[in-house]
Design a protein around this motif. Structure first.
Motif, PDB file in Angstrom:
ATOM      1  N   CYS A  57       0.828  -1.208   0.000  1.00 14.98           N
ATOM      2  CA  CYS A  57       0.000   0.000   0.000  1.00 14.98           C
ATOM      3  C   CYS A  57       0.860   1.255   0.000  1.00 14.98           C
ATOM      4  O   CYS A  57       2.051   1.216   0.286  1.00 14.98           O
ATOM      5  N   THR A  58       0.224   2.366  -0.287  1.00 15.69           N
ATOM      6  CA  THR A  58       0.918   3.647  -0.287  1.00 15.69           C
ATOM      7  C   THR A  58       0.631   4.453   0.975  1.00 15.69           C
ATOM      8  O   THR A  58       1.410   5.320   1.329  1.00 15.69           O
ATOM      9  N   VAL A  59      -0.453   4.176   1.638  1.00 14.49           N
ATOM     10  CA  VAL A  59      -0.812   4.889   2.868  1.00 14.49           C
ATOM     11  C   VAL A  59      -0.814   3.863   4.002  1.00 14.49           C
ATOM     12  O   VAL A  59      -1.859   3.320   4.357  1.00 14.49           O
ATOM     13  N   THR A  60       0.356   3.605   4.556  1.00 13.47           N
ATOM     14  CA  THR A  60       0.491   2.549   5.561  1.00 13.47           C
ATOM     15  C   THR A  60      -0.301   2.795   6.840  1.00 13.47           C
ATOM     16  O   THR A  60      -0.754   1.827   7.445  1.00 13.47           O
ATOM     17  N   PRO A  61      -0.524   4.041   7.293  1.00 13.18           N
ATOM     18  CA  PRO A  61      -1.332   4.210   8.507  1.00 13.18           C
ATOM     19  C   PRO A  61      -2.748   3.630   8.383  1.00 13.18           C
ATOM     20  O   PRO A  61      -3.300   3.116   9.350  1.00 13.18           O
ATOM     21  N   ARG A 106       0.751  -7.802   7.780  1.00 10.81           N
ATOM     22  CA  ARG A 106       2.024  -7.512   7.114  1.00 10.81           C
ATOM     23  C   ARG A 106       1.794  -6.408   6.099  1.00 10.81           C
ATOM     24  O   ARG A 106       0.962  -6.529   5.213  1.00 10.81           O
ATOM     25  N   ILE A 107       2.568  -5.335   6.230  1.00 14.21           N
ATOM     26  CA  ILE A 107       2.380  -4.160   5.381  1.00 14.21           C
ATOM     27  C   ILE A 107       3.692  -3.827   4.697  1.00 14.21           C
ATOM     28  O   ILE A 107       4.731  -3.731   5.340  1.00 14.21           O
ATOM     29  N   SER A 108       3.626  -3.626   3.398  1.00 12.69           N
ATOM     30  CA  SER A 108       4.789  -3.221   2.620  1.00 12.69           C
ATOM     31  C   SER A 108       4.464  -1.913   1.926  1.00 12.69           C
ATOM     32  O   SER A 108       3.503  -1.832   1.160  1.00 12.69           O
ATOM     33  N   GLY A 109       5.240  -0.892   2.205  1.00 13.96           N
ATOM     34  CA  GLY A 109       5.008   0.408   1.584  1.00 13.96           C
ATOM     35  C   GLY A 109       5.292   0.393   0.095  1.00 13.96           C
ATOM     36  O   GLY A 109       6.211  -0.277  -0.369  1.00 13.96           O
ATOM     37  N   ALA A 110       4.487   1.130  -0.642  1.00 10.95           N
ATOM     38  CA  ALA A 110       4.634   1.195  -2.103  1.00 10.95           C
ATOM     39  C   ALA A 110       5.154   2.574  -2.513  1.00 10.95           C
ATOM     40  O   ALA A 110       5.378   3.433  -1.675  1.00 10.95           O
ATOM     41  N   GLN A 111       5.310   2.787  -3.807  1.00 10.54           N
ATOM     42  CA  GLN A 111       5.931   4.000  -4.354  1.00 10.54           C
ATOM     43  C   GLN A 111       5.088   5.256  -4.164  1.00 10.54           C
ATOM     44  O   GLN A 111       5.504   6.167  -3.484  1.00 10.54           O
ATOM     45  N   THR A 141       9.703  -4.222  -5.333  1.00 11.34           N
ATOM     46  CA  THR A 141       8.484  -4.092  -4.537  1.00 11.34           C
ATOM     47  C   THR A 141       7.883  -5.460  -4.248  1.00 11.34           C
ATOM     48  O   THR A 141       7.502  -5.765  -3.108  1.00 11.34           O
ATOM     49  N   VAL A 142       7.807  -6.305  -5.260  1.00 15.66           N
ATOM     50  CA  VAL A 142       7.227  -7.644  -5.092  1.00 15.66           C
ATOM     51  C   VAL A 142       8.128  -8.518  -4.215  1.00 15.66           C
ATOM     52  O   VAL A 142       7.637  -9.221  -3.323  1.00 15.66           O
ATOM     53  N   ILE A 143       9.426  -8.447  -4.420  1.00 13.88           N
ATOM     54  CA  ILE A 143      10.346  -9.251  -3.606  1.00 13.88           C
ATOM     55  C   ILE A 143      10.279  -8.828  -2.145  1.00 13.88           C
ATOM     56  O   ILE A 143      10.257  -9.673  -1.239  1.00 13.88           O
ATOM     57  N   THR A 151       3.256   0.459  -7.714  1.00 12.74           N
ATOM     58  CA  THR A 151       4.353  -0.472  -7.995  1.00 12.74           C
ATOM     59  C   THR A 151       5.212  -0.038  -9.173  1.00 12.74           C
ATOM     60  O   THR A 151       5.974  -0.837  -9.707  1.00 12.74           O
ATOM     61  N   GLY A 152       5.125   1.211  -9.559  1.00 17.12           N
ATOM     62  CA  GLY A 152       5.914   1.660 -10.699  1.00 17.12           C
ATOM     63  C   GLY A 152       6.125   3.154 -10.687  1.00 17.12           C
ATOM     64  O   GLY A 152       5.783   3.838  -9.729  1.00 17.12           O
ATOM     65  N   ASN A 153       6.708   3.651 -11.766  1.00 15.23           N
ATOM     66  CA  ASN A 153       6.973   5.069 -11.905  1.00 15.23           C
ATOM     67  C   ASN A 153       7.079   5.373 -13.398  1.00 15.23           C
ATOM     68  O   ASN A 153       8.064   5.010 -14.032  1.00 15.23           O
ATOM     69  N   PRO A 154       6.098   6.051 -13.965  1.00 14.29           N
ATOM     70  CA  PRO A 154       6.122   6.311 -15.405  1.00 14.29           C
ATOM     71  C   PRO A 154       7.175   7.334 -15.825  1.00 14.29           C
ATOM     72  O   PRO A 154       7.394   7.540 -17.012  1.00 14.29           O
ATOM     73  N   ASN A 155       7.838   7.958 -14.871  1.00 11.43           N
ATOM     74  CA  ASN A 155       8.826   8.984 -15.191  1.00 11.43           C
ATOM     75  C   ASN A 155      10.244   8.439 -15.333  1.00 11.43           C
ATOM     76  O   ASN A 155      11.183   9.213 -15.508  1.00 11.43           O
ATOM     77  N   ILE A 156      10.414   7.119 -15.242  1.00  8.85           N
ATOM     78  CA  ILE A 156      11.730   6.512 -15.413  1.00  8.85           C
ATOM     79  C   ILE A 156      11.697   5.565 -16.609  1.00  8.85           C
ATOM     80  O   ILE A 156      10.630   5.296 -17.158  1.00  8.85           O
ATOM     81  N   THR A 157      12.837   5.066 -16.993  1.00  6.49           N
ATOM     82  CA  THR A 157      12.884   4.169 -18.150  1.00  6.49           C
ATOM     83  C   THR A 157      12.150   2.868 -17.844  1.00  6.49           C
ATOM     84  O   THR A 157      11.973   2.497 -16.677  1.00  6.49           O
ATOM     85  N   VAL A 158      11.757   2.193 -18.881  1.00  4.67           N
ATOM     86  CA  VAL A 158      11.051   0.919 -18.732  1.00  4.67           C
ATOM     87  C   VAL A 158      11.918  -0.081 -17.965  1.00  4.67           C
ATOM     88  O   VAL A 158      11.430  -0.801 -17.096  1.00  4.67           O
TER      89      VAL A 158
END
Length: 55
Positions: free
Chosen positions: A4-8, A17-22, A45-47, A28-35
């Motif tokens: 998730c992106t909003v862990t609270p 179990r909570i894993s923070g996202a981008q 993120t998945v690992i 789980t991604g960022n369109p502003n970087i290369t593929v």
């Protein structure tokens, strides 16, 4: 396992179990970087989330 992106919020609802996202629009991604770099970000993120499952 909750990625998730909003862990609270996840903590409030009692996720075990909570894993923070981008970021909210692209957790789980960022369109502003290369593929290639985005694939690495997604893989990390998945690992990270999978590692939380085996702890």
């Amino acid at each position: 396992m909750h990625v998730c992106t909003v862990t609270p919020i996840s903590k409030t609802v009692g996720a075990a179990r909570i894993s923070g996202a981008q970021a909210i629009p692209y957790p789980t991604g960022n369109p502003n970087i290369t593929v290639e770099k985005e694939e690495l970000v997604k893989r990390e993120t998945v690992i990270k989330a999978l590692n939380l499952l085996i702890e």
